[in-house]
Design an enzyme around this catalytic site. Structure first.
Site, PDB file in Angstrom:
ATOM      1  N   GLU A   1     -11.320 -10.511  -0.738  1.00 53.94           N
ATOM      2  CA  GLU A   1     -10.992  -9.639   0.397  1.00 53.94           C
ATOM      3  C   GLU A   1     -12.259  -8.963   0.907  1.00 53.94           C
ATOM      4  O   GLU A   1     -12.631  -7.891   0.414  1.00 53.94           O
ATOM      5  CB  GLU A   1      -9.974  -8.575  -0.027  1.00 53.94           C
ATOM      6  CG  GLU A   1      -8.591  -9.104  -0.313  1.00 53.94           C
ATOM      7  CD  GLU A   1      -7.561  -7.978  -0.271  1.00 53.94           C
ATOM      8  OE1 GLU A   1      -6.628  -8.081   0.533  1.00 53.94           O
ATOM      9  OE2 GLU A   1      -7.719  -7.001  -1.001  1.00 53.94           O
TER      10      GLU A   1
ATOM     11  N   LYS B   1       0.830  -1.209   0.000  1.00 53.47           N
ATOM     12  CA  LYS B   1       0.000   0.000   0.000  1.00 53.47           C
ATOM     13  C   LYS B   1       0.867   1.264   0.000  1.00 53.47           C
ATOM     14  O   LYS B   1       1.878   1.328  -0.684  1.00 53.47           O
ATOM     15  CB  LYS B   1      -0.988  -0.036   1.167  1.00 53.47           C
ATOM     16  CG  LYS B   1      -1.871  -1.288   1.146  1.00 53.47           C
ATOM     17  CD  LYS B   1      -2.996  -1.232   2.156  1.00 53.47           C
ATOM     18  CE  LYS B   1      -3.842  -2.498   2.058  1.00 53.47           C
ATOM     19  NZ  LYS B   1      -5.023  -2.446   2.937  1.00 53.47           N
TER      20      LYS B   1
ATOM     21  N   HIS C   1      -8.908  -3.648  -6.003  1.00 48.04           N
ATOM     22  CA  HIS C   1      -8.835  -3.567  -4.539  1.00 48.04           C
ATOM     23  C   HIS C   1      -9.870  -2.565  -4.044  1.00 48.04           C
ATOM     24  O   HIS C   1     -10.101  -1.537  -4.677  1.00 48.04           O
ATOM     25  CB  HIS C   1      -7.430  -3.147  -4.105  1.00 48.04           C
ATOM     26  CG  HIS C   1      -7.184  -3.304  -2.637  1.00 48.04           C
ATOM     27  ND1 HIS C   1      -7.676  -2.418  -1.706  1.00 48.04           N
ATOM     28  CD2 HIS C   1      -6.524  -4.261  -1.933  1.00 48.04           C
ATOM     29  CE1 HIS C   1      -7.310  -2.805  -0.499  1.00 48.04           C
ATOM     30  NE2 HIS C   1      -6.618  -3.927  -0.603  1.00 48.04           N
TER      31      HIS C   1
END
Length: 223
Positions: free
Chosen positions: A151, A8, A86
């Site tokens: 996720e 990240k 994401h």
């Protein structure tokens, strides 16, 4: 098993160089099942024993797209692996743009780690599978270089992983739609990784904060 680390907005080029050196030395030989996504300013030009991937990119070779990274920039660092979808990126875009990114990456033969996941509201209303199916409908599930990472949004950065039975249910469902390897991501750590990797259809993990230090990521890899 596939072990992927999403660093990240952490690490500089100097600190990631050290991270890579530790990881390279430990791995010893080239391993395509270990992937690290550093921030773009930390990309390294040297060959590594792991795959270096991009957290984000713009679906272009180059052009008038202020502040974006095109294929030309990824090529300079030999990057052929990208993270798409994401939740922290989805919050800034839309499904049409995600599809454009996937199609561009597929056209150029990139390894794609495609993220899907629902929030707590959807989970509690029993809409998880329908929601995930819609997220997957925009991509080619038969693409040979595809990896899918489940996720759940409520687990990312929360320190609380999804329940094993919930993960198993989702992976079972997704495995009925594609032959792509399936990862789990969301508060993966040393205490739960073995249980997660033992879940049917789980081919690995996508790790966040627990992989920010190379030594910790190595511990997860070694089990």
């Amino acid at each position: 098993m596939i072990f992927a680390a999403n660093l990240k907005c952490n690490h500089t080029r100097a600190s990631f160089k050290i991270y890579a050196e530790i990881l390279n030395k430990t791995i010893g030989v080239k391993c395509d099942d270990i992937i690290v996504f550093p921030p773009s300013v930390a990309f390294l030009e040297k060959e590594n024993n792991f795959i270096q991937g991009a957290q984000n990119f713009y679906p272009c070779v180059n052009g008038a797209f202020t502040g974006e990274l095109g294929k030309e920039h990824l090529d300079e660092f030999g990057i052929k692996c990208v993270l798409i979808g994401h939740s922290e990126r989805r919050a800034l875009g839309d499904e049409e743009f995600i599809k454009a990114k996937f199609d561009f990456a597929k056209e150029h033969g990139y390894k794609i780690v495609f993220c899907i996941g629902e929030d707590l509201k959807l989970k509690n209303s029993n809409q998880t599978l329908d929601f995930l199916k819609k997220q997957l409908e925009v991509i080619d599930l038969d693409y040979k270089n595809l990896i899918i990472a489940y996720e759940p949004i409520y687990s990312i950065g929360s320190g609380v992983s999804a329940k094993k039975e919930d993960i198993a249910k989702v992976l079972e469902f997704v495995s009925s739609l594609t032959q792509a390897p399936l990862l789990y991501g969301g508060s993966v750590n040393g205490d739960n990784i073995k249980d997660i990797l033992n879940i049917k259809h789980c081919s690995g993990v996508l790790v966040g904060s627990a992989a920010l230090k190379a030594e910790n990521f190595i511990k997860l890899i070694k089990g």
